[in-house]
Design a protein around this motif. Structure first.
Motif, mmCIF file in Angstrom:
data_model
loop_
_atom_site.group_PDB
_atom_site.id
_atom_site.type_symbol
_atom_site.label_atom_id
_atom_site.label_comp_id
_atom_site.label_asym_id
_atom_site.label_seq_id
_atom_site.Cartn_x
_atom_site.Cartn_y
_atom_site.Cartn_z
ATOM 1 N N SER A 16 51.369 43.012 39.913
ATOM 2 C CA SER A 16 52.073 41.735 39.941
ATOM 3 C C SER A 16 52.923 41.566 41.190
ATOM 4 N N HIS A 17 53.658 42.615 41.555
ATOM 5 C CA HIS A 17 54.559 42.526 42.708
ATOM 6 C C HIS A 17 54.111 43.433 43.846
ATOM 7 N N GLY A 18 52.836 43.818 43.836
ATOM 8 C CA GLY A 18 52.274 44.599 44.929
ATOM 9 C C GLY A 18 51.853 43.695 46.077
ATOM 10 N N VAL A 19 51.094 44.243 46.998
ATOM 11 C CA VAL A 19 50.663 43.487 48.171
ATOM 12 C C VAL A 19 49.674 42.393 47.794
ATOM 13 N N ALA A 20 48.753 42.711 46.902
ATOM 14 C CA ALA A 20 47.685 41.763 46.577
ATOM 15 C C ALA A 20 47.042 42.122 45.251
ATOM 16 N N VAL A 21 46.257 41.189 44.730
ATOM 17 C CA VAL A 21 45.352 41.459 43.617
ATOM 18 C C VAL A 21 43.958 41.029 44.061
ATOM 19 N N GLY A 22 42.962 41.601 43.445
ATOM 20 C CA GLY A 22 41.614 41.232 43.837
ATOM 21 C C GLY A 22 40.563 41.890 42.981
ATOM 22 N N CYS A 23 39.309 41.752 43.392
ATOM 23 C CA CYS A 23 38.221 42.303 42.586
ATOM 24 C C CYS A 23 37.034 42.664 43.465
ATOM 25 N N VAL A 24 36.184 43.505 42.892
ATOM 26 C CA VAL A 24 34.881 43.823 43.483
ATOM 27 C C VAL A 24 33.826 43.540 42.422
ATOM 28 N N ILE A 25 32.818 42.758 42.765
ATOM 29 C CA ILE A 25 31.724 42.412 41.854
ATOM 30 C C ILE A 25 30.467 43.078 42.384
ATOM 31 N N GLY A 75 23.460 40.544 47.728
ATOM 32 C CA GLY A 75 23.008 41.600 46.828
ATOM 33 C C GLY A 75 23.892 42.824 46.893
ATOM 34 N N HIS A 76 24.874 42.815 47.777
ATOM 35 C CA HIS A 76 25.800 43.932 47.941
ATOM 36 C C HIS A 76 27.151 43.574 47.313
ATOM 37 N N PRO A 77 28.049 44.539 47.144
ATOM 38 C CA PRO A 77 29.330 44.263 46.468
ATOM 39 C C PRO A 77 30.100 43.100 47.112
ATOM 40 N N ILE A 78 30.554 42.207 46.257
ATOM 41 C CA ILE A 78 31.379 41.070 46.689
ATOM 42 C C ILE A 78 32.843 41.443 46.460
ATOM 43 N N ALA A 79 33.617 41.498 47.529
ATOM 44 C CA ALA A 79 35.035 41.832 47.423
ATOM 45 C C ALA A 79 35.862 40.587 47.717
ATOM 46 N N ILE A 80 36.817 40.315 46.837
ATOM 47 C CA ILE A 80 37.693 39.149 46.985
ATOM 48 C C ILE A 80 39.139 39.618 46.844
ATOM 49 N N VAL A 81 40.010 39.165 47.743
ATOM 50 C CA VAL A 81 41.413 39.543 47.676
ATOM 51 C C VAL A 81 42.290 38.290 47.706
#
Length: 362
Positions: A16-25, A75-81
């Protein structure tokens, strides 16, 4: 666990109070048209900043780091930040050693021996930004097959819509500040939320989801049924305490002759099952309800304990939703999309005929 899914794997990261949140699909097929505007619009729906949500204002601007080239998935990992811009960690300094009532503070501390007190750290609903981003990407895949997931709010506190489910207005909900499915209750829902807020209290909410364009065959038998996958995904959302599919608890009050969906002329005459039979989708609309408890962060003085075992009185500071289920409806939509995208890819290899179709074999 921070990873969800079987064929399509979703992993979230950040605090919550870190640098960022995100995901890898990971596992998204190549060639899916990637719509960054749609991704951002979905994140904007989840944002706070109005009188019915947390005052915490974040731009929630998504940055796609990988897995997309010239407008299509590779087709490769999708990273979103998504970078955090408006964290106010000082709001939590006065009670960094105190367990907030009905929060994960107590259990996180006893499981890990430490906790990030700044807004709850990993247990914060801020993490749901990543879920919404992942769900938006999955919607791009589902759109290729005309599968549409829609959610909205049909109950706030003790107020609940009396409309039949087929009367819920999803078009209205898209424009509503609180994603209300019943136009006649929009103002009543809002007033109820603002009254709770004025009283330094909070409310729960009920969310309805309908999926149209469903195919037959989604879900795995026995231990990975579609309904169990959905319940698992939705119960993993912060503050969710119950999930119903189809008639849900009402089915326990019915006779079999009332609850059975009769099959005639190659179609079902009703949909009490909510589109799932034997844990597998039957081609009917998927119908489910998700119930959120009241936001545990309220601004009344409450009794609690600190991590040293001392009884204390706690009066929270910070920025919190008076009704977390409102923005929670956006997260519900995302998690349903994640489940269905995973099921879609799994079903492609469920039998020999499907595989032959993929490889153009007779």
């Amino acid at each position: 666990m921070n990873t969800f899914g079987t064929r399509l794997k979703f992993t979230s990261f950040g605090e919550s109070h870190g640098v960022a949140v995100g995901c890898v699909i990971d596992g998204m097929p190549a060639g899916v048209k990637f719509d960054e505007e749609f991704l951002q619009n979905e994140l904007d729906k989840r944002k706070g900043g109005n009188q019915f949500s947390t005052p915490r204002k974040e731009s929630d601007k998504a940055q796609v780091l990988s897995g997309v080239f010239e407008g299509y998935t590779t087709g490769h990992p999708i990273a979103i930040v998504v970078f955090n811009e408006n964290a106010r960690s000082k709001d939590y300094n006065d009670f960094k050693d105190v367990f907030r009532p009905a929060h994960a503070d107590f259990t996180y501390f006893h499981k890990y021996g430490l906790r990030d007190y700044r807004g709850g750290g990993r247990s914060s609903a801020r993490e749901s930004v990543a879920r919404v981003a992942g769900g938006a990407v999955c919607a791009m895949l589902l759109n290729e097959f005309d599968i549409c997931v829609q959610s909205g709010v049909f109950g706030v506190g003790r107020l609940k819509s009396n409309l039949n489910e087929d009367q819920f207005d999803f078009k209205w909900a898209q424009e509503s500040e609180i994603f209300c499915l019943d136009p006649s209750l929009e103002n009543d829902f809002k007033a109820e939320i603002l009254n709770a807020k004025k009283s330094k209290d909070s409310l729960g909410a009920a969310v309805f989801t309908r999926v149209t364009g469903m195919m037959k065959g989604f879900g795995e038998v026995l231990y990975d049924k579609l309904d169990s996958k959905l319940a698992h995904a939705l119960m993993g959302i912060n503050a969710v305490k119950a999930v119903e599919i189809g008639e849900g608890i009402n089915a326990s009050k019915m006779y079999g002759s009332q609850n059975n969906d009769i099959l005639k002329d190659n179609k079902f005459l009703s949909n009490h099952s909510g589109g799932i039979l034997g844990g597998i989708s039957n081609g009917e609309d998927l119908v489910l309800k998700t119930y959120f408890k009241p936001t545990p962060s309220i601004f009344r003085e409450q009794e609690s304990m600190d991590k040293f075992g001392n009884n204390v009185k706690l009066e929270l500071k910070g920025r919190h939703d008076p009704c977390v289920g409102i923005r929670g409806s956006v997260v519900v939509n995302a998690m349903v999309r994640l489940v269905l995208a995973d099921c879609l890819l799994l079903n492609a290899s469920s039998n020999l005929n499907n595989l032959k179709k993929i490889y153009n074999l007779k």
